[in-house]
Design a protein around this motif. Structure first.
Motif, PDB file in Angstrom:
ATOM      1  N   GLY A  21      50.742  -4.923  -6.903  1.00 24.57           N
ATOM      2  CA  GLY A  21      51.795  -4.786  -7.905  1.00 24.57           C
ATOM      3  C   GLY A  21      52.494  -3.446  -7.942  1.00 24.57           C
ATOM      4  N   ALA A  22      52.793  -2.860  -6.800  1.00 25.98           N
ATOM      5  CA  ALA A  22      53.416  -1.529  -6.763  1.00 25.98           C
ATOM      6  C   ALA A  22      54.853  -1.516  -7.287  1.00 25.98           C
ATOM      7  N   LEU A  23      55.567  -2.629  -7.123  1.00 34.91           N
ATOM      8  CA  LEU A  23      56.984  -2.720  -7.500  1.00 34.91           C
ATOM      9  C   LEU A  23      57.779  -1.549  -6.926  1.00 34.91           C
ATOM     10  N   HIS A  24      58.297  -0.680  -7.784  1.00 33.52           N
ATOM     11  CA  HIS A  24      59.155   0.427  -7.343  1.00 33.52           C
ATOM     12  C   HIS A  24      58.411   1.766  -7.345  1.00 33.52           C
ATOM     13  N   SER A  25      57.112   1.722  -7.625  1.00 33.98           N
ATOM     14  CA  SER A  25      56.376   2.971  -7.806  1.00 33.98           C
ATOM     15  C   SER A  25      55.011   2.917  -7.122  1.00 33.98           C
ATOM     16  N   ASN A  43      59.934  -9.968  -2.318  1.00 37.53           N
ATOM     17  CA  ASN A  43      60.881  -8.971  -2.819  1.00 37.53           C
ATOM     18  C   ASN A  43      62.117  -9.582  -3.463  1.00 37.53           C
ATOM     19  N   GLU A  44      62.643 -10.635  -2.875  1.00 39.35           N
ATOM     20  CA  GLU A  44      63.835 -11.277  -3.438  1.00 39.35           C
ATOM     21  C   GLU A  44      63.531 -11.832  -4.841  1.00 39.35           C
ATOM     22  N   GLU A  45      62.392 -12.478  -4.984  1.00 37.62           N
ATOM     23  CA  GLU A  45      62.009 -13.033  -6.283  1.00 37.62           C
ATOM     24  C   GLU A  45      61.704 -11.932  -7.293  1.00 37.62           C
ATOM     25  N   LEU A  46      61.088 -10.835  -6.840  1.00 40.82           N
ATOM     26  CA  LEU A  46      60.819  -9.702  -7.733  1.00 40.82           C
ATOM     27  C   LEU A  46      62.124  -9.122  -8.275  1.00 40.82           C
ATOM     28  N   ARG A  47      63.130  -8.998  -7.403  1.00 43.93           N
ATOM     29  CA  ARG A  47      64.442  -8.473  -7.829  1.00 43.93           C
ATOM     30  C   ARG A  47      65.048  -9.342  -8.924  1.00 43.93           C
ATOM     31  N   ASN A  60      58.188  -2.758  -0.240  1.00 44.10           N
ATOM     32  CA  ASN A  60      58.216  -4.015   0.500  1.00 44.10           C
ATOM     33  C   ASN A  60      56.884  -4.753   0.344  1.00 44.10           C
ATOM     34  N   VAL A  61      56.956  -5.977  -0.128  1.00 41.50           N
ATOM     35  CA  VAL A  61      55.751  -6.796  -0.305  1.00 41.50           C
ATOM     36  C   VAL A  61      55.314  -7.323   1.060  1.00 41.50           C
ATOM     37  N   ASP A  62      54.088  -7.012   1.425  1.00 38.31           N
ATOM     38  CA  ASP A  62      53.524  -7.485   2.694  1.00 38.31           C
ATOM     39  C   ASP A  62      52.789  -8.808   2.540  1.00 38.31           C
ATOM     40  N   ILE A  63      52.157  -8.987   1.379  1.00 39.14           N
ATOM     41  CA  ILE A  63      51.326 -10.168   1.148  1.00 39.14           C
ATOM     42  C   ILE A  63      51.687 -10.749  -0.221  1.00 39.14           C
ATOM     43  N   VAL A  64      52.123 -12.005  -0.231  1.00 38.03           N
ATOM     44  CA  VAL A  64      52.366 -12.696  -1.498  1.00 38.03           C
ATOM     45  C   VAL A  64      51.066 -13.410  -1.863  1.00 38.03           C
TER      46      VAL A  64
END
Length: 154
Positions: A21-25, A43-47, A60-64
């Motif tokens: 859950g790093a998001l932007h940080s 990433n698209e869904e997080l945005r 960048n999400v490596d693992i969903v």
């Protein structure tokens, strides 16, 4: 106040591991440390979900995967797991910790960064009891989830 850059320079986070859950940080780590980023959405869904973060660069999400279950991560496969400002959002925090420990190698490191309630909007809420956490671990309940949401909204 914790100096996260100082923590990052320490030797205890090394090798290859996960951050949930790093998001932007993302949590800062030393050069040479390999981190794979896990989130429940790509990433698209997080945005789309976190429009308030539009002005930030997302990690960048490596693992969903579900950060509480880490179902796609093999046992004993990670040198570290970082959960920075994640556990307080978990439906079942005890199970989230259990699964983080499950994926760690022997002598692996679980780094939990948990906010101090005194410096959050939760200041006036009652603390969650350990008995409540145990109850959630033994038997999750949608009715109890609704109580959590209502309490938070108040």
């Amino acid at each position: 106040m914790i100096d996260f850059k100082s923590l990052a320079s320490q030797d205890f986070i090394k090798g290859e591991g996960l951050e949930i859950g790093a998001l932007h940080s993302p949590f800062p780590v030393r050069e040479g440390v390999k981190v794979k980023y896990v989130d429940r959405l790509n990433n698209e869904e997080l945005r789309k979900h976190y429009t308030e973060l539009d002005k930030y660069i997302m990690t960048n999400v490596d693992i969903v995967d579900d950060g509480e279950t880490l179902a796609t991560i093999p046992d004993n496969s990670q040198d570290f797991v970082i959960e920075s400002h994640f556990i307080e959002h978990a439906r079942n925090p005890i199970n989230a910790i259990r699964n983080a420990l499950r994926v760690l190698k022997e002598n692996g490191v679980l780094l939990l960064v948990i906010p101090d309630k005194n410096y959050t909007m939760e200041l006036l809420r009652d603390s969650t009891s350990f008995a409540h956490l145990i109850m959630d671990d033994h038997s999750l309940s949608e009715a109890r989830d609704m109580q959590h949401y209502e309490d938070f909204a108040k």
